[in-house]
Motif scaffolding. Structure first.
Motif, PDB file in Angstrom:
ATOM      1  N   ARG A 466     -25.084   0.209 -25.210  1.00 14.53           N
ATOM      2  CA  ARG A 466     -25.829   1.367 -25.711  1.00 14.53           C
ATOM      3  C   ARG A 466     -25.062   2.664 -25.468  1.00 14.53           C
ATOM      4  NH1 ARG A 466     -32.282   0.739 -24.537  1.00 14.53           N
ATOM      5  NH2 ARG A 466     -32.446  -1.531 -24.631  1.00 14.53           N
ATOM      6  N   LEU A 467     -24.330   2.714 -24.372  1.00 13.01           N
ATOM      7  CA  LEU A 467     -23.531   3.901 -24.072  1.00 13.01           C
ATOM      8  C   LEU A 467     -22.505   4.155 -25.168  1.00 13.01           C
ATOM      9  CD1 LEU A 467     -22.518   6.137 -22.152  1.00 13.01           C
ATOM     10  CD2 LEU A 467     -21.145   4.386 -20.993  1.00 13.01           C
ATOM     11  N   GLU A 468     -21.854   3.106 -25.629  1.00 19.53           N
ATOM     12  CA  GLU A 468     -20.836   3.267 -26.667  1.00 19.53           C
ATOM     13  C   GLU A 468     -21.466   3.682 -27.998  1.00 19.53           C
ATOM     14  OE1 GLU A 468     -18.203  -0.027 -26.995  1.00 19.53           O
ATOM     15  OE2 GLU A 468     -17.776  -0.114 -24.850  1.00 19.53           O
ATOM     16  N   VAL A 469     -22.592   3.039 -28.360  1.00 16.73           N
ATOM     17  CA  VAL A 469     -23.242   3.393 -29.623  1.00 16.73           C
ATOM     18  C   VAL A 469     -23.803   4.811 -29.555  1.00 16.73           C
ATOM     19  CG1 VAL A 469     -25.049   2.786 -31.266  1.00 16.73           C
ATOM     20  CG2 VAL A 469     -23.801   0.985 -30.081  1.00 16.73           C
ATOM     21  N   GLY A 476     -19.359  10.838 -33.245  1.00 13.46           N
ATOM     22  CA  GLY A 476     -18.668  10.291 -34.404  1.00 13.46           C
ATOM     23  C   GLY A 476     -17.512   9.378 -34.065  1.00 13.46           C
ATOM     24  N   GLN A 477     -17.277   9.126 -32.779  1.00 16.20           N
ATOM     25  CA  GLN A 477     -16.170   8.250 -32.409  1.00 16.20           C
ATOM     26  C   GLN A 477     -16.367   7.703 -30.998  1.00 16.20           C
ATOM     27  OE1 GLN A 477     -12.388  10.166 -31.873  1.00 16.20           O
ATOM     28  NE2 GLN A 477     -13.213  11.826 -30.615  1.00 16.20           N
ATOM     29  N   VAL A 478     -15.722   6.576 -30.747  1.00 17.93           N
ATOM     30  CA  VAL A 478     -15.559   6.045 -29.396  1.00 17.93           C
ATOM     31  C   VAL A 478     -14.061   5.858 -29.210  1.00 17.93           C
ATOM     32  CG1 VAL A 478     -16.046   4.145 -27.817  1.00 17.93           C
ATOM     33  CG2 VAL A 478     -17.789   4.876 -29.440  1.00 17.93           C
ATOM     34  N   ARG A 483     -13.329   2.396 -25.224  1.00 18.51           N
ATOM     35  CA  ARG A 483     -13.643   1.040 -25.669  1.00 18.51           C
ATOM     36  C   ARG A 483     -12.977   0.001 -24.763  1.00 18.51           C
ATOM     37  NH1 ARG A 483     -15.610  -0.469 -30.625  1.00 18.51           N
ATOM     38  NH2 ARG A 483     -15.196   1.607 -31.459  1.00 18.51           N
ATOM     39  N   MET A 484     -11.732   0.271 -24.372  1.00 19.34           N
ATOM     40  CA  MET A 484     -11.020  -0.665 -23.506  1.00 19.34           C
ATOM     41  C   MET A 484     -11.661  -0.737 -22.122  1.00 19.34           C
ATOM     42  SD  MET A 484      -8.822  -2.894 -22.827  1.00 19.34           S
ATOM     43  CE  MET A 484      -7.985  -2.920 -24.405  1.00 19.34           C
ATOM     44  N   GLN A 485     -12.053   0.419 -21.579  1.00 17.07           N
ATOM     45  CA  GLN A 485     -12.705   0.410 -20.270  1.00 17.07           C
ATOM     46  C   GLN A 485     -14.045  -0.326 -20.331  1.00 17.07           C
ATOM     47  OE1 GLN A 485     -11.398   1.348 -17.346  1.00 17.07           O
ATOM     48  NE2 GLN A 485      -9.530   1.776 -18.501  1.00 17.07           N
ATOM     49  N   ARG A 529     -17.938  10.573 -19.104  1.00 18.71           N
ATOM     50  CA  ARG A 529     -18.357  11.883 -18.618  1.00 18.71           C
ATOM     51  C   ARG A 529     -17.417  12.972 -19.099  1.00 18.71           C
ATOM     52  NH1 ARG A 529     -20.131  10.149 -12.501  1.00 18.71           N
ATOM     53  NH2 ARG A 529     -22.326   9.694 -13.007  1.00 18.71           N
ATOM     54  N   ALA A 530     -16.155  12.658 -19.219  1.00 21.12           N
ATOM     55  CA  ALA A 530     -15.186  13.654 -19.672  1.00 21.12           C
ATOM     56  C   ALA A 530     -15.356  13.988 -21.137  1.00 21.12           C
ATOM     57  CB  ALA A 530     -13.764  13.142 -19.422  1.00 21.12           C
ATOM     58  N   SER A 531     -16.020  13.081 -21.890  1.00 22.46           N
ATOM     59  CA  SER A 531     -16.153  13.295 -23.335  1.00 22.46           C
ATOM     60  C   SER A 531     -17.378  14.100 -23.698  1.00 22.46           C
ATOM     61  CB  SER A 531     -16.222  11.938 -24.052  1.00 22.46           C
ATOM     62  OG  SER A 531     -17.417  11.258 -23.705  1.00 22.46           O
ATOM     63  N   LYS A 532     -18.205  14.444 -22.710  1.00 16.88           N
ATOM     64  CA  LYS A 532     -19.435  15.168 -23.025  1.00 16.88           C
ATOM     65  C   LYS A 532     -19.126  16.586 -23.498  1.00 16.88           C
ATOM     66  CE  LYS A 532     -21.516  14.551 -19.112  1.00 16.88           C
ATOM     67  NZ  LYS A 532     -22.594  14.645 -18.111  1.00 16.88           N
TER      68      LYS A 532
END
Length: 532
Positions: A466-469, A476-478, A483-485, A529-532
């Motif tokens: 759910r975190l990835e979705v 608009g991206q992962v 994805r690897m982590q 967290r860094a992507s927020k």
């Protein structure tokens, strides 16, 4: 491995109860859509929705099915209304198979489980299947349709209900259907799960359908035909199959046949179009799916992933009980309740209320037909007017039922989109839930509370998806690193699951795996967290 009769019976009962609980939300949606088709779109509007007699009826029915959130059981009451509206048999076949496969929730979930290209190809593959099968089915059922014409009520009765009386008729139809044929055919659909529990002992599928097994798609064919699987369950199993480098062809077979149909689907077609035609329809479906499965089996093998040699993806189809389980009602209750979440419990409560209302309507002999017959011309509930009646004015306007019905269906689609944002929350909320699940799981693992750790482990894994979705919906991206982590954390959670299931329990080895998970978890959480 043989099973005792008591294990077969209790295991089959558990699987049927689990299947019924999982089907409850989408069964309610299917019943609601069927009522909307009957009292708002009507026969003409329903035929138009599914493409009418035009060549686009097959792809249009496929697309409509992709948008509506139903499963292979929830689609059955809709088929009753499509049949009543004289929708083309090929379009009915296309809708019946495509609607349970994908919906906005499961499609987004699937994009996190495998390469997006694979999900897109599977969706296009389903279009090929339903189009080819629809053309065959139209040809097979043409003679049967000429012999068994269905009366169109709109041609014999120009009146239609409006206002509160139409709303009440919709409620009556909705409730009565839950106590009639729909519920009987639901039991027939779930009987396949009981059959599999009797045939497949506990853990029987853990080492099957490997990537290098040439027979893998054929093996999955025999499992998928009696299976009932929700779209979300089928998607999660697809992800596990690609994660463990199982056969892509077997994965496609499971998606089309496991999620797309159940035991009741060919039974329904047989009752309405004849058993010979339905047998040819089923045989054609199996041949088409099997052919496509073998065609994509090698090209879609995920690069860089070595076969794991085992998987728990199909444990849900084998018997949940072994000879070491206690065979009593407490075991049944605990095993079934473990799979329930808030949405399922709420749906079961609503379904119970609707069933009770349906029984009351049947006892009082209240049905929607009497409401139509008692609607007098010129009344507030009738669309007809007396010759000397004044024209309606102001707010007293008869809105065409097709407009209301189309608005309702569009609202369901919009609700599905909104549900995506509710089911896949923001990254910050997901991380909070993951933190709680992680603490429960790892502390239980370190202290030797195996059952407690195994309870929280799949919850943690589900929130990782759910975190990835949720991130994809909002940004608009992962990113590939994220994805690897995510892949690494789920791989190590699987290692922890294997350690917890090891007999005897090894505390030191389990603690080593926990430390390894914590190191990976730190990098994984930081990336989001860094992507927020």
């Amino acid at each position: 491995m043989s099973q005792s009769i008591s294990v077969m019976l209790l295991g089959g009962l558990i699987r049927m109860l689990q299947g019924f609980a999982a089907a409850a939300p989408t069964l309610l949606v299917g019943l609601l859509i069927a009522s909307i088709l009957r009292y708002y779109l009507g026969s003409t509007g329903t035929r138009r929705l599914f493409g009418g007699e035009s060549l686009r009826s097959l792809p249009q029915s496929w697309l409509v099915g992709m948008l509506l959130p139903v499963c292979s059981i929830g689609v059955l009451p809709i088929l009753f209304e499509m049949r009543r509206a004289k929708v083309k048999p090929g379009a009915m076949s296309a809708f019946a198979l495509s609607a349970p496969l994908f919906n906005p929730l499961s499609l987004l979930y699937g994009l996190t489980l495998s390469r997006p290209l694979v999900i897109i190809l599977f969706a296009l593959g389903s279009l090929v299947v339903v189009t080819t099968l629809g053309l065959i089915w139209d040809a097979l059922s043409k003679m049967a349709e000429q012999k068994t014409l269905v009366t169109d009520e709109e041609e014999t009765n120009p009146d239609h209900l409006i206002g509160l009386r139409r709303v009440f008729a919709t409620v009556v139809h909705f409730a009565r259907e839950t106590t009639g044929t729909t519920m009987l055919i639901t039991v027939a659909a779930l009987s396949g799960l009981a059959l599999l529990a009797a045939v497949l002992p506990y853990g029987a599928m853990q080492h099957e359908v490997e990537r290098d097994d040439w027979w893998a798609p054929l093996k999955m064919l025999f499992v998928a035909v009696p299976v009932y699987a929700t779209p979300m369950l089928a998607m999660s199993q697809m992800g596990m199959m690609f994660q463990h480098a199982n056969s892509p062809g077997a994965s496609f077979t499971l998606l089309i046949l496991g999620a797309g149909m159940n035991f009741a689907t060919p039974v329904w077609f047989g009752r309405n179009y004849g058993w010979k035609a339905a047998s040819l329809w089923l045989a054609s479906l199996l041949v088409i799916v099997l052919g496509l499965s073998y065609a994509i089996n090698k090209p879609l093998v995920p690069p860089g992933v070595e076969p794991a040699g085992h998987t728990h993806a199909f444990d849900i189809y084998a018997n949940p009980l072994s000879d070491y389980h206690s065979l009593n009602l407490q075991t049944v209750r605990d095993t079934v309740s473990k799979e329930l979440d808030v949405s399922v419990v709420a749906s079961l409560v609503v379904l119970g209320i609707v069933v009770a209302a349906g029984l009351v309507f049947r006892l009082l002999k209240i049905n929607e037909t009497s409401l139509i017959q008692n609607a007098k011309a010129g009344s507030f509930a009738s669309s007809l007017q007396n010759e000397d009646a004044k024209p309606r004015s102001g707010l007293d306007v008869v809105v065409p039922p097709g407009v209301i019905g189309a608005t309702m269906l569009a609202g369901l689609v919009a609700l599905s989109v909104v549900a995506c944002y509710a089911y896949y929350p923001s990254p910050s909320e997901c991380l909070e839930e993951i933190g709680a699940a992680r603490a429960e799981c790892l502390s239980a693992a370190n202290s030797g509370q195996v059952e407690h750790a195994l309870f929280w482990l799949p919850i943690w894994e589900d929130w990782s998806r759910r975190l990835e979705v949720g991130t994809f919906l909002r940004t608009g991206q992962v990113r590939p690193y994220q994805r690897m982590q995510g892949y690494l954390i789920r791989k190590k959670l699987e290692n922890l699951e294997h350690e917890l299931e090891h007999d005897p329990f090894e505390p030191d080895e389990t603690k080593r795996v926990v430390r390894d998970i914590l190191a990976t978890n730190s990098r994984w959480v930081s990336s989001f967290r860094a992507s927020k």
